[in-house]
Enzyme design. Sequence first.
Site, short mmCIF file in Angstrom:
data_model
loop_
_atom_site.label_atom_id
_atom_site.label_comp_id
_atom_site.label_asym_id
_atom_site.label_seq_id
_atom_site.Cartn_x
_atom_site.Cartn_y
_atom_site.Cartn_z
N GLU A 136 0.74 -1.27 -0.04
CA GLU A 136 0.01 0.10 -0.03
C GLU A 136 0.85 1.17 0.06
OE1 GLU A 136 -3.84 -0.45 2.43
OE2 GLU A 136 -2.39 -1.99 3.24
N SER A 138 -6.08 -2.86 1.65
CA SER A 138 -6.51 -2.13 0.24
C SER A 138 -7.04 -3.40 -0.61
CB SER A 138 -5.52 -1.35 -0.19
OG SER A 138 -5.36 -0.22 0.33
N ASP A 165 -15.34 -2.45 8.64
CA ASP A 165 -15.87 -2.71 7.56
C ASP A 165 -16.81 -3.61 7.53
OD1 ASP A 165 -14.05 -0.88 6.27
OD2 ASP A 165 -12.70 -2.29 5.67
N GLU A 210 -13.44 -6.43 9.41
CA GLU A 210 -12.05 -6.30 9.97
C GLU A 210 -12.10 -4.82 10.25
OE1 GLU A 210 -9.31 -4.89 6.55
OE2 GLU A 210 -10.25 -6.65 5.58
N ASN A 253 -9.52 -1.15 10.27
CA ASN A 253 -8.46 -0.25 9.63
C ASN A 253 -7.87 0.48 10.91
OD1 ASN A 253 -8.60 -1.21 6.86
ND2 ASN A 253 -10.88 -0.87 7.57
N SER A 284 -10.95 8.72 0.13
CA SER A 284 -11.26 7.89 1.33
C SER A 284 -12.59 7.84 2.09
CB SER A 284 -10.05 8.22 2.24
OG SER A 284 -8.75 7.68 1.71
#
Length: 341
Positions: A13, A184, A291, A304, A306, A315
Site C-alpha cells: 500500500e 486495500s 468494515d 475487519e 483499519n 477515502s
Amino acid sequence: MKIVVLAGGTSTERDVSIVSGTKVCEALRSRGHLAILLDVFCGKEGLQAETAFAEEYDVEREAAYIRSFNDSIEKIKAERREFFGPGVLETCRAADTVFLALHGTCGEDGRIQAAFDLLGITYTGSGYLGSALAMDKTITKQLFRENGVPAPAGVIVRKTDSPKSAAELGMELPCVVKTACGGSSVGVYIVHTEEEFSEAVKNGFSYEDKLIVEQYIRGQEYTVGVIDGKAYPIVEISPIAGFYDYKNKYQAGSTIETCPAPLSAELTQKMQEIALKAYDTLRLESYARMDFMMDEDGGIYCLEANTLPGMTPTSLLPQEAAAVGMNFADLCEKLIEVSKR
C-alpha cells in the site's frame, strides 16, 4: 506545531500511503502547522532535524522525491538491515507529533508504534497492541468470535497446508480467499469454482504464508469510523462493477459511496454499536474504521478493522467526518488531538 507526516514504507500500500501523506501534509500546512512529508523507509540524506521544519515548503516536490524511490524499494531492502531511513528517527524526535499516514505491513501492524513508544515519540492512531491485533485478520477473527462480534465463518490455512479445494476445508462455494495481513483488498479473491479457488490460494500465498478462507456474504458493504470512542455516520459502498477491490477503492468514479447510508435508524444504531464493540475488542485507541457486510436478510457481519484508515481524496473516513460538518483539515487536526498520549 512541528509535525512529521510519515508515509511511504515498504508495504503493498506504499502508493496509497504517499497520497494519504501528501493530502494530510497539505491540510496541516493550510492550518499553519510546520508539517513535513517524510518516507519512513527511504528517509532523506542530509536531512537536519533542527532545520527540517521550514516556513516555506513544497509538499508536492517532497511527494515526488518519495515516489522516486518506488522502483528501488527491494534493492534498498537487500542492502541494509535497519528499517528507518536516513534522518527519520532524529526528525521524528524533534517534532511535536508524528502523523502516521502509513498503511499495511511495517506501518499499521504495531512495530513502528512500539518503537516510537520506546523512543518517547508521540504519534497518531492506536498503540502497538491494538495495531498488531487488528492487522492480523486471523487474530481479529478469533477475538471477534470470543467476544460476540458477528463475523463471517472462516478457516485459517498456511502455505505448508496446501489446501487442494474449498470442499476439503468444509467451505461452500462461493467463498472468499484473502491474505491474513494484507490491506486495500490486495490479495482478496471471491471464488466461485474449485479452479478459481486453487488459483486464488496460489496467488494469495505469493503475498503471505497465511490465508483466510471465509464465508461469502452476499449483500451490501458498509464502513463505520470510530473517533475517540464515538461512531461516525455509516458509508454505504456500492462498486459499479465487481467488488470493492483495489481499483474500485482508488479509481475515481468506480464506486458509489453514500454517507449517511440509507439505513433505518434501528440498523444504523445496531451497526454503530457493533463497530464500537469491535473497536474495544481489539484494544483500539484514538480512531479506526470498521468494515461490514449486511446480507440479504439484514444480518450484519464485521469483516475487519483499519487502524490507519486511508486519507486520500476518495477515502471513507473523511466522508464520514464531512457528514457531521468536519472538513478534511478539521479531521486531520482532530486525529492529532485525540491521539495525544
